[in-house]
Write a protein that holds these residues in place. Sequence first.
Motif, PDB file in Angstrom:
ATOM      1  N   LEU A 130     -24.194  14.895   1.194  1.00 29.83           N
ATOM      2  CA  LEU A 130     -25.312  14.763   0.261  1.00 29.83           C
ATOM      3  C   LEU A 130     -25.676  16.107  -0.358  1.00 29.83           C
ATOM      4  O   LEU A 130     -25.872  16.211  -1.578  1.00 29.83           O
ATOM      5  N   THR A 132     -25.118  16.803  -4.403  1.00 29.14           N
ATOM      6  CA  THR A 132     -26.303  17.006  -5.249  1.00 29.14           C
ATOM      7  C   THR A 132     -26.365  18.421  -5.808  1.00 29.14           C
ATOM      8  O   THR A 132     -26.688  18.614  -6.985  1.00 29.14           O
ATOM      9  N   SER A 192     -26.060   8.645  -7.230  1.00 28.31           N
ATOM     10  CA  SER A 192     -27.375   8.015  -7.071  1.00 28.31           C
ATOM     11  C   SER A 192     -27.380   7.067  -5.879  1.00 28.31           C
ATOM     12  O   SER A 192     -28.338   7.035  -5.092  1.00 28.31           O
ATOM     13  N   LYS A 203     -25.530   7.339  -3.251  1.00 27.91           N
ATOM     14  CA  LYS A 203     -25.481   8.177  -2.044  1.00 27.91           C
ATOM     15  C   LYS A 203     -26.860   8.721  -1.700  1.00 27.91           C
ATOM     16  O   LYS A 203     -27.246   8.798  -0.527  1.00 27.91           O
ATOM     17  N   ILE A 204     -27.623   9.092  -2.723  1.00 28.92           N
ATOM     18  CA  ILE A 204     -28.976   9.603  -2.481  1.00 28.92           C
ATOM     19  C   ILE A 204     -29.838   8.524  -1.837  1.00 28.92           C
ATOM     20  O   ILE A 204     -30.533   8.768  -0.838  1.00 28.92           O
ATOM     21  N   THR A 226     -29.612   7.543   1.908  1.00 25.17           N
ATOM     22  CA  THR A 226     -30.330   8.335   2.901  1.00 25.17           C
ATOM     23  C   THR A 226     -31.454   7.534   3.557  1.00 25.17           C
ATOM     24  O   THR A 226     -31.824   7.789   4.702  1.00 25.17           O
ATOM     25  N   ALA A 269     -34.010  14.073  -0.179  1.00 23.78           N
ATOM     26  CA  ALA A 269     -33.497  12.955  -0.977  1.00 23.78           C
ATOM     27  C   ALA A 269     -34.562  12.425  -1.933  1.00 23.78           C
ATOM     28  O   ALA A 269     -34.237  12.014  -3.060  1.00 23.78           O
ATOM     29  N   MET A 272     -34.447  14.527  -4.865  1.00 21.17           N
ATOM     30  CA  MET A 272     -33.259  14.239  -5.658  1.00 21.17           C
ATOM     31  C   MET A 272     -33.379  12.921  -6.433  1.00 21.17           C
ATOM     32  O   MET A 272     -32.805  12.772  -7.514  1.00 21.17           O
ATOM     33  N   VAL A 273     -34.139  11.972  -5.874  1.00 20.66           N
ATOM     34  CA  VAL A 273     -34.393  10.726  -6.600  1.00 20.66           C
ATOM     35  C   VAL A 273     -35.098  11.031  -7.916  1.00 20.66           C
ATOM     36  O   VAL A 273     -34.756  10.490  -8.979  1.00 20.66           O
ATOM     37  N   SER A 321     -31.701  10.893  -9.915  1.00 23.03           N
ATOM     38  CA  SER A 321     -31.639   9.446 -10.147  1.00 23.03           C
ATOM     39  C   SER A 321     -32.531   9.001 -11.307  1.00 23.03           C
ATOM     40  O   SER A 321     -32.120   8.202 -12.148  1.00 23.03           O
TER      41      SER A 321
END
Length: 299
Positions: A21, A25, A79, A81-82, A85, A121, A124-125, A129
């Motif tokens: 991850l 990212t 996305s 993969k994020i 989590t 995560a 990161m969303v 995403s």
Amino acid sequence: FDLISSLQLDCYYDFDFHDGLLVSTLGYMSLAMFATLASVLKGRAENSSNRAMVLIRRWADLVVGAVLAIAFAAYPVLSAKIFATFNCGDVKHANGNTRFLRDDYSINCEDATHKAMESYAKAMVVIISIGTPVLYFVLLWRSRHAKHGGDGARHLLFLSQDYTNECWYWEAVEASRKLILTGFAVFFAQGTILQLVLSLLLSVAFLVCVIVKRPYRGTTFANAYAILVNALLVAVLFMAILNETDRSLSLALTNDPGLKWQLLGWTSNDLGCGMVALVSFAICSWVAFVAYDVDDTRN
């Protein structure tokens, strides 16, 4: 967009889900920063007629286009993969239940390290995403008048060339649909019929939008094919709901055989066959009607 698996780095070191991850990212954001730098250089060289500046502008245009194309291909996988989590499952054992990450059962979801990765995560969303569809929309909006001919939007052709002028924003809509179906669905009643029902409702809404807007340019086949693909997704989700209902009903009948008489001997499979036949006929009829009615002269 799993760099560790793609480069086979796991042959040399025992990477876990968290490592993958982080690498994916950070690699994605590095590409974004590189594209931003190239875009800034292009902006500074925009109004210059100097030969060196012209070369810089062309180089920057190629770099931005290449990075956007890579990001476009990598976005759905990264996305997913994020959001993975947050996808934990209970494992029963003698001392009770323990939650493990479904993508890597070596990771305990109650562990402090994983809690920290969940916070990462979440960031990161927002940044990747959600940020990617927003970026698509902003870029397409800024170049919506020049995108089919101007040099300033040549690097965005792969995002816009399949759509009509009126639907210049459609790639952002598509990215948002994929995000909701493959990402945010993790947070809604995971593993239940309700999750399937919510996905079905979203797919039906998007199918109606495709039918009404007819976003694809060119031949009749393009819009008819898009409608058919989305209609098939609706049918698949509908049958998944029937299958889950049948599984739950079978468990109920096992625990209470007398329930079958209350249901007059019908199970969801008996009812489902007729419903699927009706829905399939309606979808095929509607697709045929829309395909015949599409105006191919639109830009």
